[in-house]
Design a protein around this motif. Sequence first.
Motif, PDB file in Angstrom:
ATOM      1  N   LEU A 124      80.026  48.295  65.759  1.00  0.00           N
ATOM      2  CA  LEU A 124      78.741  47.783  65.290  1.00  0.00           C
ATOM      3  C   LEU A 124      78.469  46.354  65.751  1.00  0.00           C
ATOM      4  CD1 LEU A 124      78.948  49.310  61.739  1.00  0.00           C
ATOM      5  CD2 LEU A 124      77.021  49.640  63.297  1.00  0.00           C
ATOM      6  N   HIS A 125      79.445  45.709  66.364  1.00  0.00           N
ATOM      7  CA  HIS A 125      79.314  44.279  66.668  1.00  0.00           C
ATOM      8  C   HIS A 125      79.303  44.025  68.174  1.00  0.00           C
ATOM      9  CE1 HIS A 125      79.886  42.773  62.488  1.00  0.00           C
ATOM     10  NE2 HIS A 125      80.405  43.981  62.340  1.00  0.00           N
ATOM     11  N   GLU A 126      78.621  42.942  68.559  1.00  0.00           N
ATOM     12  CA  GLU A 126      78.546  42.551  69.973  1.00  0.00           C
ATOM     13  C   GLU A 126      79.806  41.850  70.451  1.00  0.00           C
ATOM     14  OE1 GLU A 126      74.791  40.224  69.834  1.00  0.00           O
ATOM     15  OE2 GLU A 126      74.445  41.142  71.796  1.00  0.00           O
ATOM     16  N   ILE A 178      74.090  34.556  50.054  1.00  0.00           N
ATOM     17  CA  ILE A 178      72.671  34.196  50.122  1.00  0.00           C
ATOM     18  C   ILE A 178      72.004  34.230  48.756  1.00  0.00           C
ATOM     19  CG2 ILE A 178      72.346  34.852  52.538  1.00  0.00           C
ATOM     20  CD1 ILE A 178      71.155  37.523  51.517  1.00  0.00           C
ATOM     21  N   LYS A 210      75.395  47.962  57.971  1.00  0.00           N
ATOM     22  CA  LYS A 210      75.269  47.913  59.429  1.00  0.00           C
ATOM     23  C   LYS A 210      76.347  47.030  60.051  1.00  0.00           C
ATOM     24  CE  LYS A 210      70.345  48.967  59.667  1.00  0.00           C
ATOM     25  NZ  LYS A 210      68.993  48.392  59.526  1.00  0.00           N
ATOM     26  N   ALA A 211      77.174  46.397  59.226  1.00  0.00           N
ATOM     27  CA  ALA A 211      78.246  45.535  59.727  1.00  0.00           C
ATOM     28  C   ALA A 211      79.626  46.142  59.482  1.00  0.00           C
ATOM     29  CB  ALA A 211      78.172  44.154  59.076  1.00  0.00           C
ATOM     30  N   GLU A 267      71.814  45.292  54.968  1.00  0.00           N
ATOM     31  CA  GLU A 267      72.221  43.954  55.410  1.00  0.00           C
ATOM     32  C   GLU A 267      72.785  43.119  54.263  1.00  0.00           C
ATOM     33  OE1 GLU A 267      72.364  43.284  58.513  1.00  0.00           O
ATOM     34  OE2 GLU A 267      70.830  44.468  59.546  1.00  0.00           O
ATOM     35  N   HIS A 268      73.170  43.754  53.161  1.00  0.00           N
ATOM     36  CA  HIS A 268      73.709  43.041  52.005  1.00  0.00           C
ATOM     37  C   HIS A 268      74.960  43.727  51.491  1.00  0.00           C
ATOM     38  CE1 HIS A 268      69.229  42.686  51.675  1.00  0.00           C
ATOM     39  NE2 HIS A 268      69.482  41.442  51.374  1.00  0.00           N
ATOM     40  N   VAL A 311      75.489  37.961  46.303  1.00  0.00           N
ATOM     41  CA  VAL A 311      75.091  38.807  47.428  1.00  0.00           C
ATOM     42  C   VAL A 311      75.414  38.077  48.727  1.00  0.00           C
ATOM     43  CG1 VAL A 311      73.172  40.041  48.522  1.00  0.00           C
ATOM     44  CG2 VAL A 311      73.203  39.741  46.027  1.00  0.00           C
ATOM     45  N   THR A 358      77.203  32.359  63.192  1.00  0.00           N
ATOM     46  CA  THR A 358      76.139  33.183  62.627  1.00  0.00           C
ATOM     47  C   THR A 358      76.778  34.382  61.948  1.00  0.00           C
ATOM     48  OG1 THR A 358      74.551  32.533  64.329  1.00  0.00           O
ATOM     49  CG2 THR A 358      74.134  34.624  63.216  1.00  0.00           C
ATOM     50  N   VAL A 397      75.448  29.650  46.624  1.00  0.00           N
ATOM     51  CA  VAL A 397      74.719  30.034  47.829  1.00  0.00           C
ATOM     52  C   VAL A 397      75.168  29.136  48.985  1.00  0.00           C
ATOM     53  CG1 VAL A 397      72.428  30.174  48.906  1.00  0.00           C
ATOM     54  CG2 VAL A 397      72.736  30.879  46.517  1.00  0.00           C
ATOM     55  N   PRO A 433      76.397  38.211  59.783  1.00  0.00           N
ATOM     56  CA  PRO A 433      77.803  38.592  59.707  1.00  0.00           C
ATOM     57  C   PRO A 433      78.520  38.406  61.044  1.00  0.00           C
ATOM     58  CG  PRO A 433      76.414  40.542  59.845  1.00  0.00           C
ATOM     59  CD  PRO A 433      75.496  39.377  59.684  1.00  0.00           C
TER      60      PRO A 433
END
Lengths: 334, 334
Positions: free
Chosen positions: B311-313, B243, B258-259, B280-281, B252, B9, B294, B11
Motif C-alpha cells: 500500500l505504500h510508495e 489529529i 488504506k495504510a 484514513e483514520h 484518532v 509525512t 494532537v 502515514p
Amino acid sequence: VTDSTSTLTTPALVVDRPTFDRNRAAMDAMLPGRRLRPHVKAFKSTAMASVLRDDGHPAFCAATPREIEGLVAAGLVEDLLLANETLDTERLGALSDRALITVAVDSDTTLDAAVRGGVRSVLIDIDVGLPRCGCDVDVAGRLADRARRAGLEVRGVMGYEGHLMMVHDRSQQRERVEAAMAILKRAHDIVGGDIVSGGGTGTSRVNTWCTEIQAGSYTLMDTQYDELGLPFDKALSVLATVISVNTKGWIVADAGLKAFGMDHGNPSWDHGDVLFCSDEHVTLSPFELADWAVGDRVRLWPAHVDPTVALHERMWVVDGETVIDQWPVDLRNW
Amino acid sequence: VTDSTSTLTTPALVVDRPTFDRNRAAMDAMLPGRRLRPHVKAFKSTAMASVLRDDGHPAFCAATPREIEGLVAAGLVEDLLLANETLDTERLGALSDRALITVAVDSDTTLDAAVRGGVRSVLIDIDVGLPRCGCDVDVAGRLADRARRAGLEVRGVMGYEGHLMMVHDRSQQRERVEAAMAILKRAHDIVGGDIVSGGGTGTSRVNTWCTEIQAGSYTLMDTQYDELGLPFDKALSVLATVISVNTKGWIVADAGLKAFGMDHGNPSWDHGDVLFCSDEHVTLSPFELADWAVGDRVRLWPAHVDPTVALHERMWVVDGETVIDQWPVDLRNW
C-alpha cells in the motif's frame, strides 16, 4: 483503447461504464448540483471526478492532503473540502491562490495549524456519534470565533454519521440520522455559515438535513453497500485469470488480497464460493468445476470499494467486454 | 536523508534498521547462501533485495511477473523464480537473455504458455496440502517429460506448505511439514533436477527437507508471525499523527485501512487498544488519555506485512528516530 477485456493484464480493476452512468443518473435525481459533494476517497481518480464535475457537481470532498493536491493539479479547483483534520497544512496553504480549499478543524491545535499553513477557510467538525474526529457542540462556537479572529472564513459545520451507514432498516436509519443531524444543527446555529456537510452513500436517501452530502462509493459500489437496497448497482469488479484447476474441487485465479480491500471480508463470485485469498491468489470453489479451465477469466466483486481502488494503478472502463477507456488512480498515496 | 522521523509525512511506513539487521543475521545463521531464496513479495523493494543479495543470497523468489521485471531492471538477475503459475509469460521470455528466469508450472496449459512465451526453465509445482496451485505427484512426471521434450530445463520441484505456517506447536509443525515434504520428495524422485523449493518464514526453522526455503516476511515481520516465537522481531511499523483527541476516551491518528493490510485484522498499538480503522483514520483507546495530544506521533504494528507494504510508495529506514535512508517500494502493481 478499444480492446477486449481478454487482453488486459490481470488482476485488472474494471469499471462497467453503463452501470456507472446509471449510478450517476440515480444520484443526480436525488442530489443534484451542490446538494452532492462527491467524495474522491472512494475512487481516487481525477478522470472520474471530472465526469462528475461535468454533471454539475463542482465541489469535491477529500480525505487526505494528497487528494486535494491531485484535484488542484487536475484543475478541479472550484470548491475543495478536506473533510478531515490535518497538521500537514502547508501543502494546502501553498495551493490557496489556485483553489478554494476548506479544511475541517475540531481543536485549537488543528485550527492553529490551518492558520499557520495559510489555509483560508474552515468547517467546524462536530462529533455526531461516530467515535472518530469532531468536537462537542459546546466547543464549536469558541473554535468558530477563534477562527474568525484569525482571519479565516468559517463556512459552516460538518459531521459524519459513519456509524449509521449500514443501518438496514430505512425508517430506523432515518430516525437515527435525524437525531445525529440534530446535534449538527445545534452546532450550525452557533457557528453560522452556509454549509452543513455530512452523510455518505449509505445515508444519501435519508439525510435531508445537510445542505450537502459527502458521497463517493455510489459511483462504483461494493458488495457491502449493495446489501442496503440503494438505487445504485455494482460497477466495479476485479478481473482475474484462472491459473490452476484442481480436480479435487477448486480453481485458483491471480487476484489476491493485494488486489482487494479485505477489511470487509473476501470478494464475491457469481459462479461459486470464495474459499480464501492469498497475496496474489484467490481459491474458488465453482458450482460446476467442469465449466472452468486454465486461462479462463473470472470477475470478482470487492467487499469494500475505497481500499480496493487504492491498491490499483488504473481502472479500465468497459462496456460489456469492450475496453473503452482507462482512468489512472492518480490520487493514491499520501 | 538524515532527518528525524518527526519530519515525515504520515502515514509513513518505517523500517527499523537495527531490527532488520538482526533478522537478517538470525536467518543467515539458519539458512546461509542458497539455502534461502528470499521472497520479494513480502517487501517489494529492490533496494532491500540488494542488501540480501550482498548477504550471499543471490537467488530470489517472486509472486508476479511485475516483481520479476523489477528485479531484472535492478540487476538482480542471477536466479529468479516466479513461484507461481502465469499465462503472462511473454513478459518473462522477453527478459530471458538478461536473467535466469524459472517459472512454476502445474498444468499443460501453464507449461505451454511458458514454452510459447520464451521461458527457458521451469519447476514442477506440487500440491502438498494447501488448496491452491500445484499438481498431483502422478501428473508431475508427465509434465516434466513434456517440458524437456519442448526444450525447457526442468530444475526440480516446488511445493508450498502455506497451511502449516501458523501451526504454533513446533514439534507438531515439524511432523506435519515432514508429511507435506514427503509428497514433494516423491515428486522430486520422479521429476529430477537440483531444486526442491518450498517453505516460508513460518516453517523456516523446521523445514529441513527443501534445498531452499522461500521466505521473505522474516525481514520485517508482523504481529501474526510474531506469535510463533521465531528468532525474528518486528522491524516494520506505520508512523501516524494524532489529529484528534476526544475527552470521552479516544484519540484518532491519520493511518487507516488504506495504510494497513487488513486481512489479518487491525494493527496493534503498544499504548492502548485499537478500536477500529476507517479509510484514513485509526481510532485508539489509550491506557492513559492524558498522555496524548494532537500532533503526537503514534507507531502501529501491522498484522500482515506483505499487503501492508504493497500500500505504500516507500519505506523509511530508521535507527531509533533518525531517518537514515528510504527504500522505494518499486515492485508494486502488476
